[in-house]
Design an enzyme around this catalytic site. Structure first.
Site, short mmCIF file in Angstrom:
data_model
loop_
_atom_site.label_atom_id
_atom_site.label_comp_id
_atom_site.label_asym_id
_atom_site.label_seq_id
_atom_site.Cartn_x
_atom_site.Cartn_y
_atom_site.Cartn_z
N ASN A 20 49.35 24.18 42.47
CA ASN A 20 49.54 24.96 43.69
C ASN A 20 49.05 24.14 44.90
O ASN A 20 47.86 23.97 45.12
CB ASN A 20 48.72 26.25 43.53
CG ASN A 20 48.89 27.19 44.69
OD1 ASN A 20 49.18 26.75 45.80
ND2 ASN A 20 48.70 28.47 44.43
N LYS A 23 46.45 25.52 47.28
CA LYS A 23 45.04 25.41 46.87
C LYS A 23 44.50 24.00 47.11
O LYS A 23 43.37 23.85 47.55
CB LYS A 23 44.90 25.74 45.38
CG LYS A 23 44.79 27.21 45.13
CD LYS A 23 44.34 27.49 43.72
CE LYS A 23 44.42 28.99 43.47
NZ LYS A 23 44.29 29.32 42.06
N ASP A 80 39.73 30.46 39.39
CA ASP A 80 40.53 31.66 39.17
C ASP A 80 40.00 32.70 40.13
O ASP A 80 38.79 32.79 40.35
CB ASP A 80 40.45 32.14 37.72
CG ASP A 80 41.56 33.17 37.44
OD1 ASP A 80 42.66 33.02 38.00
OD2 ASP A 80 41.32 34.12 36.69
N SER A 81 40.91 33.45 40.70
CA SER A 81 40.47 34.39 41.73
C SER A 81 41.35 35.62 41.71
O SER A 81 42.42 35.62 41.08
CB SER A 81 40.54 33.72 43.10
OG SER A 81 41.84 33.23 43.34
N TYR A 165 47.13 39.21 48.85
CA TYR A 165 46.72 40.50 49.39
C TYR A 165 46.10 40.39 50.79
O TYR A 165 45.56 41.37 51.31
CB TYR A 165 45.73 41.17 48.43
CG TYR A 165 46.30 41.41 47.05
CD1 TYR A 165 47.05 42.56 46.76
CD2 TYR A 165 46.15 40.47 46.03
CE1 TYR A 165 47.59 42.77 45.49
CE2 TYR A 165 46.70 40.67 44.76
CZ TYR A 165 47.41 41.82 44.51
OH TYR A 165 47.96 42.02 43.26
N ASP A 166 46.15 39.19 51.40
CA ASP A 166 45.53 39.00 52.72
C ASP A 166 45.95 40.04 53.76
O ASP A 166 45.11 40.50 54.53
CB ASP A 166 45.85 37.59 53.26
CG ASP A 166 44.94 36.53 52.64
OD1 ASP A 166 43.94 36.89 52.01
OD2 ASP A 166 45.25 35.33 52.80
N ARG A 192 36.62 32.18 48.14
CA ARG A 192 36.83 30.79 47.76
C ARG A 192 35.92 29.87 48.57
O ARG A 192 35.30 28.95 48.03
CB ARG A 192 38.31 30.41 47.98
CG ARG A 192 38.73 29.15 47.26
CD ARG A 192 40.24 29.00 47.20
NE ARG A 192 40.85 30.05 46.44
CZ ARG A 192 41.48 31.11 46.98
NH1 ARG A 192 41.62 31.21 48.28
NH2 ARG A 192 41.97 32.05 46.22
#
Ligand code: IMP
Length: 216
Positions: A20, A23, A80-81, A165-166, A192
């Protein structure tokens, strides 16, 4: 001799166990100005995908970091988040990326969350983002760091920045959602950002990394 040792100790190369690019950019941005070079998985063709089948963020992050360190022979970092809503029994949790089903996009996941939360008011809208970062070394040792961002879920999406979901997450003490903030404002408050800050302090103490970053 001293000079060689100094270079070795002050420069680290770390593989980020993700494909990603968002990231990779986010982590590189937070570590900007430091003697750490991040490599993406693209530098290691043939690297297998690791299934995120753990029950916790920590299990998933560790599984990825340990597998990638083993495959590449380099120090590896994985994270992981996800989002936890207390009134939904901590859902969507480790299923955050596929809350509305396998292959669901951010919009579908977010709309499902708003549907599930219809009728919930006040404290029942409390939520937190969680991020667990694992660092694994080629000798098999590892360490994990967890960061949290507490807040609440807005009733309607607001803002266009960020991802996931921001647009519905308002960090505690703010009337804005993460999606209405700039990237650096979000980094200061985010799960993060907080987990990375712990990782940074650890790396700095263990490996003498140098640099300057106002976020840290
Ligand atoms: P992963 O860590 O890439 O597996 O992220 C899992 C999912 O959690 C993402 O697809 C998002 O839906 C959600 N998520 C994690 N971090 C954030 C964030 O900072 N903002 C919004 N959504 C997030």
């Amino acid at each position: 001799m001293f000079f060689t040792l100094f270079i070795i100790l002050s420069f680290m190369e770390i593989v980020l166990a993700t494909r990603n690019n968002r990231k990779v950019r986010e982590i590189s941005r937070i570590f900007r100005g430091y003697d750490v070079r991040f490599l993406s998985l693209d530098a290691f063709p043939g690297c297998p995908d690791v299934e995120e089948d753990g029950k916790t963020f920590r299990q998933n992050a560790l599984k990825k970091a340990v597998s990638i360190a083993r495959f590449t022979g380099c120090t590896a970092i994985a994270d992981d988040s996800g989002l936890e809503v207390m009134a939904l029994g901590r859902a969507p949790g480790v299923f955050s990326a596929r809350y509305a089903g396998k292959g669901a996009d951010d919009r579908k996941n977010l709309m499902k969350l708003l549907r599930e939360m219809r009728g919930l008011e006040g404290e029942d809208r409390e939520a937190r983002f969680v991020c667990c970062i694992a660092i694994a070394f080629p000798d098999g040792s590892y360490k994990t760091f967890t960061g949290y961002a507490k807040g609440e879920i807005a009733k309607k999406p607001k803002g266009f920045n960020g991802f996931g979901y921001d647009p519905v997450f308002c960090p505690a003490g703010y009337d804005l959602t993460f999606a209405q903030m700039t990237a650096s404002e979000k980094d200061r408050l985010s799960h993060r950002g907080k987990a990375l800050k712990k990782l940074y302090i650890y790396l700095k103490n263990q490996f003498f990394i140098h640099g300057r970053n106002d976020l840290l």
